[in-house]
Design a protein around this motif. Structure first.
Motif, PDB file in Angstrom:
ATOM      1  N   PHE A   6       0.795  -1.234   0.000  1.00 29.05           N
ATOM      2  CA  PHE A   6       0.000   0.000   0.000  1.00 29.05           C
ATOM      3  C   PHE A   6       0.831   1.289   0.000  1.00 29.05           C
ATOM      4  CE2 PHE A   6      -2.172   3.456   2.130  1.00 29.05           C
ATOM      5  CZ  PHE A   6      -3.251   3.635   1.285  1.00 29.05           C
ATOM      6  N   PRO A   7       1.843   1.426   0.884  1.00 27.41           N
ATOM      7  CA  PRO A   7       2.549   2.729   0.940  1.00 27.41           C
ATOM      8  C   PRO A   7       3.340   3.048  -0.322  1.00 27.41           C
ATOM      9  CG  PRO A   7       3.393   1.192   2.622  1.00 27.41           C
ATOM     10  CD  PRO A   7       2.324   0.480   1.881  1.00 27.41           C
ATOM     11  N   CYS A   8       3.467   2.099  -1.230  1.00 21.62           N
ATOM     12  CA  CYS A   8       4.240   2.331  -2.461  1.00 21.62           C
ATOM     13  C   CYS A   8       3.361   2.805  -3.613  1.00 21.62           C
ATOM     14  CB  CYS A   8       4.967   1.050  -2.859  1.00 21.62           C
ATOM     15  SG  CYS A   8       6.178   0.517  -1.622  1.00 21.62           S
ATOM     16  N   LEU A   9       2.073   3.039  -3.340  1.00 25.64           N
ATOM     17  CA  LEU A   9       1.135   3.400  -4.410  1.00 25.64           C
ATOM     18  C   LEU A   9       0.643   4.838  -4.254  1.00 25.64           C
ATOM     19  CD1 LEU A   9      -1.045   0.144  -4.299  1.00 25.64           C
ATOM     20  CD2 LEU A   9       1.127   0.536  -5.510  1.00 25.64           C
ATOM     21  N   ALA A  10       0.357   5.484  -5.385  1.00 26.26           N
ATOM     22  CA  ALA A  10      -0.232   6.827  -5.367  1.00 26.26           C
ATOM     23  C   ALA A  10      -1.651   6.744  -5.929  1.00 26.26           C
ATOM     24  CB  ALA A  10       0.610   7.793  -6.185  1.00 26.26           C
ATOM     25  N   TRP A  11      -2.542   7.467  -5.286  1.00 26.12           N
ATOM     26  CA  TRP A  11      -3.968   7.329  -5.588  1.00 26.12           C
ATOM     27  C   TRP A  11      -4.549   8.621  -6.137  1.00 26.12           C
ATOM     28  CZ3 TRP A  11      -6.171   2.576  -4.985  1.00 26.12           C
ATOM     29  CH2 TRP A  11      -5.427   1.633  -4.267  1.00 26.12           C
ATOM     30  N   ALA A  12      -5.340   8.499  -7.190  1.00 27.64           N
ATOM     31  CA  ALA A  12      -6.230   9.569  -7.667  1.00 27.64           C
ATOM     32  C   ALA A  12      -5.564  10.945  -7.679  1.00 27.64           C
ATOM     33  CB  ALA A  12      -7.512   9.595  -6.816  1.00 27.64           C
ATOM     34  N   PRO A  23      -7.410  -1.752  -0.241  1.00 26.68           N
ATOM     35  CA  PRO A  23      -7.615  -2.999  -0.988  1.00 26.68           C
ATOM     36  C   PRO A  23      -7.320  -4.224  -0.111  1.00 26.68           C
ATOM     37  CG  PRO A  23      -6.331  -1.418  -2.270  1.00 26.68           C
ATOM     38  CD  PRO A  23      -6.429  -0.861  -0.891  1.00 26.68           C
ATOM     39  N   SER A  24      -8.066  -5.294  -0.359  1.00 29.26           N
ATOM     40  CA  SER A  24      -7.792  -6.528   0.390  1.00 29.26           C
ATOM     41  C   SER A  24      -6.888  -7.472  -0.392  1.00 29.26           C
ATOM     42  CB  SER A  24      -9.079  -7.213   0.835  1.00 29.26           C
ATOM     43  OG  SER A  24     -10.038  -7.217  -0.170  1.00 29.26           O
ATOM     44  N   ALA A  25      -6.560  -7.106  -1.618  1.00 28.60           N
ATOM     45  CA  ALA A  25      -5.613  -7.926  -2.390  1.00 28.60           C
ATOM     46  C   ALA A  25      -4.962  -7.069  -3.473  1.00 28.60           C
ATOM     47  CB  ALA A  25      -6.332  -9.114  -3.026  1.00 28.60           C
ATOM     48  N   TYR A  26      -3.834  -7.562  -3.936  1.00 33.23           N
ATOM     49  CA  TYR A  26      -3.126  -6.911  -5.043  1.00 33.23           C
ATOM     50  C   TYR A  26      -2.595  -7.984  -5.986  1.00 33.23           C
ATOM     51  CZ  TYR A  26      -2.865  -2.923  -1.811  1.00 33.23           C
ATOM     52  OH  TYR A  26      -3.164  -1.906  -0.938  1.00 33.23           O
ATOM     53  N   ILE A  27      -2.621  -7.656  -7.267  1.00 36.67           N
ATOM     54  CA  ILE A  27      -1.898  -8.453  -8.259  1.00 36.67           C
ATOM     55  C   ILE A  27      -0.854  -7.528  -8.865  1.00 36.67           C
ATOM     56  CG2 ILE A  27      -2.039  -9.663 -10.465  1.00 36.67           C
ATOM     57  CD1 ILE A  27      -4.926 -10.444  -9.751  1.00 36.67           C
ATOM     58  N   LEU A  28       0.410  -7.870  -8.682  1.00 38.83           N
ATOM     59  CA  LEU A  28       1.478  -7.112  -9.332  1.00 38.83           C
ATOM     60  C   LEU A  28       1.719  -7.723 -10.702  1.00 38.83           C
ATOM     61  CD1 LEU A  28       1.887  -6.424  -6.284  1.00 38.83           C
ATOM     62  CD2 LEU A  28       4.320  -6.256  -6.773  1.00 38.83           C
ATOM     63  N   GLY A  71     -11.669  -2.835  -8.682  1.00 38.99           N
ATOM     64  CA  GLY A  71     -10.251  -2.559  -8.492  1.00 38.99           C
ATOM     65  C   GLY A  71      -9.798  -1.344  -9.250  1.00 38.99           C
ATOM     66  N   CYS A  72      -8.503  -1.184  -9.269  1.00 35.62           N
ATOM     67  CA  CYS A  72      -7.913  -0.023  -9.928  1.00 35.62           C
ATOM     68  C   CYS A  72      -6.539  -0.419 -10.460  1.00 35.62           C
ATOM     69  CB  CYS A  72      -7.769   1.120  -8.922  1.00 35.62           C
ATOM     70  SG  CYS A  72      -7.220   2.688  -9.652  1.00 35.62           S
ATOM     71  N   ILE A  73      -6.271  -0.022 -11.704  1.00 39.35           N
ATOM     72  CA  ILE A  73      -4.915  -0.150 -12.237  1.00 39.35           C
ATOM     73  C   ILE A  73      -4.085   0.955 -11.602  1.00 39.35           C
ATOM     74  CG2 ILE A  73      -3.461  -0.003 -14.295  1.00 39.35           C
ATOM     75  CD1 ILE A  73      -5.944  -0.795 -15.956  1.00 39.35           C
ATOM     76  N   VAL A  74      -3.008   0.616 -10.957  1.00 41.67           N
ATOM     77  CA  VAL A  74      -2.135   1.643 -10.390  1.00 41.67           C
ATOM     78  C   VAL A  74      -0.792   1.584 -11.141  1.00 41.67           C
ATOM     79  CG1 VAL A  74      -1.007   2.547  -8.330  1.00 41.67           C
ATOM     80  CG2 VAL A  74      -3.269   1.475  -8.151  1.00 41.67           C
ATOM     81  N   GLY A  75      -0.508   2.712 -11.821  1.00 37.69           N
ATOM     82  CA  GLY A  75       0.760   2.810 -12.530  1.00 37.69           C
ATOM     83  C   GLY A  75       1.735   3.732 -11.833  1.00 37.69           C
ATOM     84  N   SER A  76       1.192   4.511 -10.893  1.00 38.29           N
ATOM     85  CA  SER A  76       2.039   5.433 -10.133  1.00 38.29           C
ATOM     86  C   SER A  76       2.538   4.694  -8.889  1.00 38.29           C
ATOM     87  CB  SER A  76       1.217   6.677  -9.766  1.00 38.29           C
ATOM     88  OG  SER A  76       2.041   7.607  -9.115  1.00 38.29           O
ATOM     89  N   ILE A  77       3.719   4.131  -9.023  1.00 38.72           N
ATOM     90  CA  ILE A  77       4.249   3.179  -8.039  1.00 38.72           C
ATOM     91  C   ILE A  77       5.671   3.580  -7.674  1.00 38.72           C
ATOM     92  CG2 ILE A  77       4.800   0.720  -7.639  1.00 38.72           C
ATOM     93  CD1 ILE A  77       3.068   0.164 -10.226  1.00 38.72           C
ATOM     94  N   TYR A  87       2.517  -2.751 -13.445  1.00 36.56           N
ATOM     95  CA  TYR A  87       1.323  -2.214 -12.785  1.00 36.56           C
ATOM     96  C   TYR A  87       1.086  -2.963 -11.482  1.00 36.56           C
ATOM     97  CZ  TYR A  87      -0.204  -0.244 -17.315  1.00 36.56           C
ATOM     98  OH  TYR A  87      -0.294   0.433 -18.496  1.00 36.56           O
ATOM     99  N   VAL A  88       0.403  -2.295 -10.588  1.00 35.84           N
ATOM    100  CA  VAL A  88      -0.191  -2.968  -9.436  1.00 35.84           C
ATOM    101  C   VAL A  88      -1.705  -2.887  -9.616  1.00 35.84           C
ATOM    102  CG1 VAL A  88      -0.527  -2.957  -6.939  1.00 35.84           C
ATOM    103  CG2 VAL A  88       1.738  -2.424  -7.899  1.00 35.84           C
ATOM    104  N   LEU A  89      -2.367  -4.015  -9.593  1.00 35.58           N
ATOM    105  CA  LEU A  89      -3.825  -4.035  -9.646  1.00 35.58           C
ATOM    106  C   LEU A  89      -4.331  -4.167  -8.216  1.00 35.58           C
ATOM    107  CD1 LEU A  89      -4.280  -6.447 -12.691  1.00 35.58           C
ATOM    108  CD2 LEU A  89      -3.923  -3.964 -12.670  1.00 35.58           C
ATOM    109  N   ALA A  90      -4.991  -3.102  -7.747  1.00 32.97           N
ATOM    110  CA  ALA A  90      -5.552  -3.095  -6.395  1.00 32.97           C
ATOM    111  C   ALA A  90      -6.965  -3.661  -6.475  1.00 32.97           C
ATOM    112  CB  ALA A  90      -5.582  -1.664  -5.862  1.00 32.97           C
TER     113      ALA A  90
END
Ligand SMILES: Cc1cc2nc3c(=O)[nH]c(=O)nc-3n(C[C@H](O)[C@H](O)[C@H](O)COP(=O)(O)O)c2cc1C
Length: 190
Positions: free
Chosen positions: A60-66, A81-86, A119-125, A144-147
């Motif tokens: 979680f702390p490695c991700l930037a949101w919205a 999020p309760s899970a992530y797929i990197l 979920g959300c595609i997170v590219g800002s990592i 990507y990290v998929l939250a």
């Protein structure tokens, strides 16, 4: 109907954190990525799964949101999020994944939507710190990290305002609004 699934597959950033997602569910979602298109069929994507609270707390702390919600630092504890797929590129297979990771991400998120998740595609990592925190070998590039989780917010699509502003916004009731360009504005005619 596919349009309905695509319509419901919005980017969610607040979740019922206490609703778990198990490892088998994540495997089923990764299988949708596995079955998706891959440039030259190289299939360089690999995946790293997280669905336990201790590992999630490292991600979680490695991700930037919205980024457009400048006064919102991201989901609070209890709404994370309760899970992530990197989604990783195995550089021993290919130096770059082309657009494979975007295609795989969409397949995975459609699958999550079908399961009633979101979920959300997170590219800002913060890629370096995340790779180090999880002990992921250097040969893998984090793409990507998929939250993922059970959504705890409403997301609504709306037409672009006259100003043309594409920034999503959140109203006083907490509903997240996503302006989308009109179909007629996307199709170029001579
Ligand atoms: C490649 C890519 C990277 C993204 N990275 C982030 C991100 O780092 N953080 C975030 O909160 N949302 C991220 N998003 C989500 C977008 O902000 C979202 O897709 C957009 O606002 C439209 O909303 P919608 O997905 O509900 O249509 C990303 C989306 C894509 C496709």
């Amino acid at each position: 109907m596919l349009r309905d699934l695509v319509f419901r597959n919005r980017s969610y950033r607040r979740f019922y954190q206490d609703v778990p997602i198990d490892g088998e569910t994540l495997r089923q979602l990764v299988d949708l990525g596995r079955l998706s298109a891959s440039g030259a069929n190289r299939q360089p994507l690999k995946y790293w799964l997280s669905c336990d609270p201790a590992t999630n707390a490292l991600v979680f702390p490695c991700l930037a949101w919205a980024g457009y919600l400048t006064d919102w630092p991201g989901p609070v504890e209890g709404e994370r999020p309760s899970a992530y797929i990197l989604v990783l590129c195995d550089t021993e297979i290919a130096p770059s994944a082309g657009v494979d990771h975007g295609i795989a991400a969409q397949s995975i998120l459609l699958g999550a939507t079908e399961k009633g998740l979101g979920g959300c595609i997170v590219g800002s990592i913060q890629r370096g710190p995340l790779q180090q925190a999880l002990g992921i070998a250097d040969r893998y590039d984090i793409l990507y990290v998929l939250a993922l989780g059970m959504p705890k917010e409403l997301v609504e699509i709306e037409p672009l305002p006259d100003s043309g502003d594409i920034r999503y916004w959140r109203d006083a009731a907490g509903v997240h609004h996503v302006p989308k360009r009109a179909l007629d504005d996307l199709i170029i005619t001579v």
